[in-house]
Design an enzyme around this catalytic site. Structure first.
Site, mmCIF file in Angstrom:
data_model
loop_
_atom_site.group_PDB
_atom_site.id
_atom_site.type_symbol
_atom_site.label_atom_id
_atom_site.label_comp_id
_atom_site.label_asym_id
_atom_site.label_seq_id
_atom_site.Cartn_x
_atom_site.Cartn_y
_atom_site.Cartn_z
ATOM 1 N N HIS A 84 0.855 -1.189 0.000
ATOM 2 C CA HIS A 84 0.000 0.000 0.000
ATOM 3 C C HIS A 84 0.885 1.231 0.000
ATOM 4 C CE1 HIS A 84 -3.472 2.529 0.773
ATOM 5 N NE2 HIS A 84 -2.649 3.238 1.526
ATOM 6 N N ASP A 163 -15.307 2.623 7.115
ATOM 7 C CA ASP A 163 -14.269 3.500 6.581
ATOM 8 C C ASP A 163 -14.760 4.276 5.364
ATOM 9 O OD1 ASP A 163 -11.507 4.517 6.292
ATOM 10 O OD2 ASP A 163 -11.677 3.484 4.380
ATOM 11 N N ARG A 170 -14.526 12.744 6.480
ATOM 12 C CA ARG A 170 -13.250 13.401 6.820
ATOM 13 C C ARG A 170 -12.804 14.325 5.698
ATOM 14 N NH1 ARG A 170 -9.688 8.613 7.265
ATOM 15 N NH2 ARG A 170 -8.021 10.109 7.527
ATOM 16 N N SER A 185 -7.806 3.711 8.910
ATOM 17 C CA SER A 185 -8.505 3.637 7.626
ATOM 18 C C SER A 185 -7.761 2.691 6.671
ATOM 19 C CB SER A 185 -8.576 5.049 7.036
ATOM 20 O OG SER A 185 -8.923 5.022 5.685
ATOM 21 N N LYS A 189 -8.793 -1.744 5.886
ATOM 22 C CA LYS A 189 -9.072 -2.298 4.562
ATOM 23 C C LYS A 189 -8.076 -3.406 4.217
ATOM 24 C CE LYS A 189 -9.156 1.933 3.164
ATOM 25 N NZ LYS A 189 -9.256 3.271 2.611
#
Ligand code: URA
Length: 424
Positions: A84, A163, A170, A185, A189
């Site tokens: 990620h 999320d 947000r 967050s 995931k």
């Protein structure tokens, strides 16, 4: 047990720690619509201002995972490992990295997002390939992981729905930047996706969420600890995002640059980061393949073609080419001292490569192509970069951003490390 949302908000507003029961309740009640958006906005702002303890962050993440389904990848026989990135400009690394790590023997379940603002989204880039589709069912996702070993697709609606709702809130309440909320967050995931191991690329610099190394380090540490606490072998690299990665920033142009890397060429920084992350992923998956050798063997390219075809794409189809091009040239001799990631990212966005609102379309052909990188010598009149778009009316605004982002100086700048730190 039920709580009054106002008491939960007050606890955090006054600097207290939320109990496990308060966290479980507020995340669940917000997902169900019982806690209103304005109450969750106030709580997110209190979290941004007051922070959270490691125990609160761990519980908040667990509650977000529990808000939806958790994928079961046990039918995949190879070790699973994902990457990620916290997002940057010209960050196309997922494109060459996913098939490369698959060709090294792992299975890479890569659930990706779309771009918002100046950072590009992996799905937008891959959609520049004719026929390629981003949405897969859970069954198709697991089948492709088993058969091809590499999948890049959109996260399904069922994964961490808390999320999805909280992130949108947000975004419009200036609470994206809270480290506990970013870490929970991202990790909710990734953990719900079912990967066995995870490598995080935490970006630092003008084009990144985290402008300072200290903030990036804290985010990386928080995410690595969350991953480990959930049984996911997690490592983070802090990498430089003060300047774009590679020469191409946009959608089709980044696909083309990624294919160059898979063919054994491509810009040296893209190759360096791809191999650094691949090395971490291969080690985290417990494999002993050499990614550099696999890349030069052509097996990563075979894996790329299989991955694109499996999702309806034609890896040999020509990519979109912009109708309008504007080339900017150096006014003096010298060295390129700065190519600012934020300025180039905003220019690409203004040309149509990115979106201002979630529902906006993006242009496949739009983007910025750099001719020079920081440290390169340049002569007056040589091209510095070109702007590409299908809509000429977008050029002046893009020029205003990109023009100020590229600086030519008398002296060459000092070297900068691309991989700045490793956090395990
Ligand atoms: N990416 C995410 O998925 N969540 C954040 O909060 C920030 C970046």
């Amino acid at each position: 047990m039920g709580f009054a949302a106002v008491d939960v908000i007050r606890t955090k507003r006054d600097g207290g720690a939320l109990s496990d029961a308060q966290i479980d309740w507020v995340v669940d009640a917000y997902t169900r619509g019982e806690v209103a958006d304005e109450q969750m906005s106030a709580l997110a702002m209190a979290i941004l201002l007051r922070g959270m303890t490691p125990a609160e962050i761990a519980r908040w993440t667990a509650a977000m995972i529990a808000s939806g389904e958790r994928l079961d990848l046990s039918a995949v026989s190879r070790p699973t490992v994902d990457k990620h990135s916290t997002g940057g400009v010209g960050d196309k690394i997922t494109l060459p990295l996913t098939p490369l790590v698959a060709a090294c023997g792992a299975a890479v379940p890569q659930l990706s997002g779309r771009g918002l603002g100046h950072t590009g989204g992996t799905l937008d880039k891959l959609e520049a390939i004719p026929g390629w589709r981003a949405s897969l069912t859970n069954e198709e996702f697991v089948a492709q992981l088993r058969e091809v070993g590499a999948v890049v697709c959109a996260a399904g609606e069922g994964l961490a729905p808390a999320d999805r709702k909280l992130y949108a809130l947000r975004d419009v309440t200036a609470t994206v930047e809270a480290i506990p909320l970013i870490a929970s967050s991202i990790m909710s995931k990734k953990i719900a996706e079912g990967t066995g191991a995870l490598v995080l690329d935490v970006k630092v610099g003008s084009g990144a969420f985290m402008k300072s190394a200290a903030d990036a380090r804290e985010l990386a540490r928080t995410m690595v600890d969350l991953g480990k606490a959930h049984g996911v072998a997690t490592v983070a690299l802090l990498t430089d995002m003060s300047t774009p990665l590679g020469l191409a920033v946009g959608n089709a142009v980044e696909v083309a640059e990624s294919v160059e890397v898979l063919a054994g060429g491509g810009p040296s920084d893209v190759v360096e980061l791809t191999l650094a992350l691949a090395g971490e992923m291969v080690a985290a998956a417990g494999l002993d393949a050499d990614p550099a050798q696999v890349l030069s063997s052509g097996r990563a390219m075979d894996s790329w073609r299989a991955m694109i075809r499996a999702q309806g794409g034609d890896p040999r189809a020509p990519l979109a080419v912009a109708r309008e091009t504007e080339t900017v040239r150096a006014e003096r001799d010298g060295y390129v001292s700065t190519v600012d990631a934020l300025g180039i990212g905003v220019a690409a966005w203004r040309l149509g490569a990115g979106r201002a609102r979630k529902e906006d379309p993006v242009s496949a052909a739009a983007g910025v192509v750099l001719h020079k990188k920081p440290g390169d010598p340049v002569r007056a009149g040589e091209p510095l970069f070109e702007l590409r778009t299908d809509d000429a009316s977008r050029i002046p605004a893009a020029l205003a951003e990109a023009g100020g982002a590229v600086v030519v100086s008398e002296a060459a700048p000092g070297p900068r490390a691309l991989v700045m730190e490793r956090i395990a």
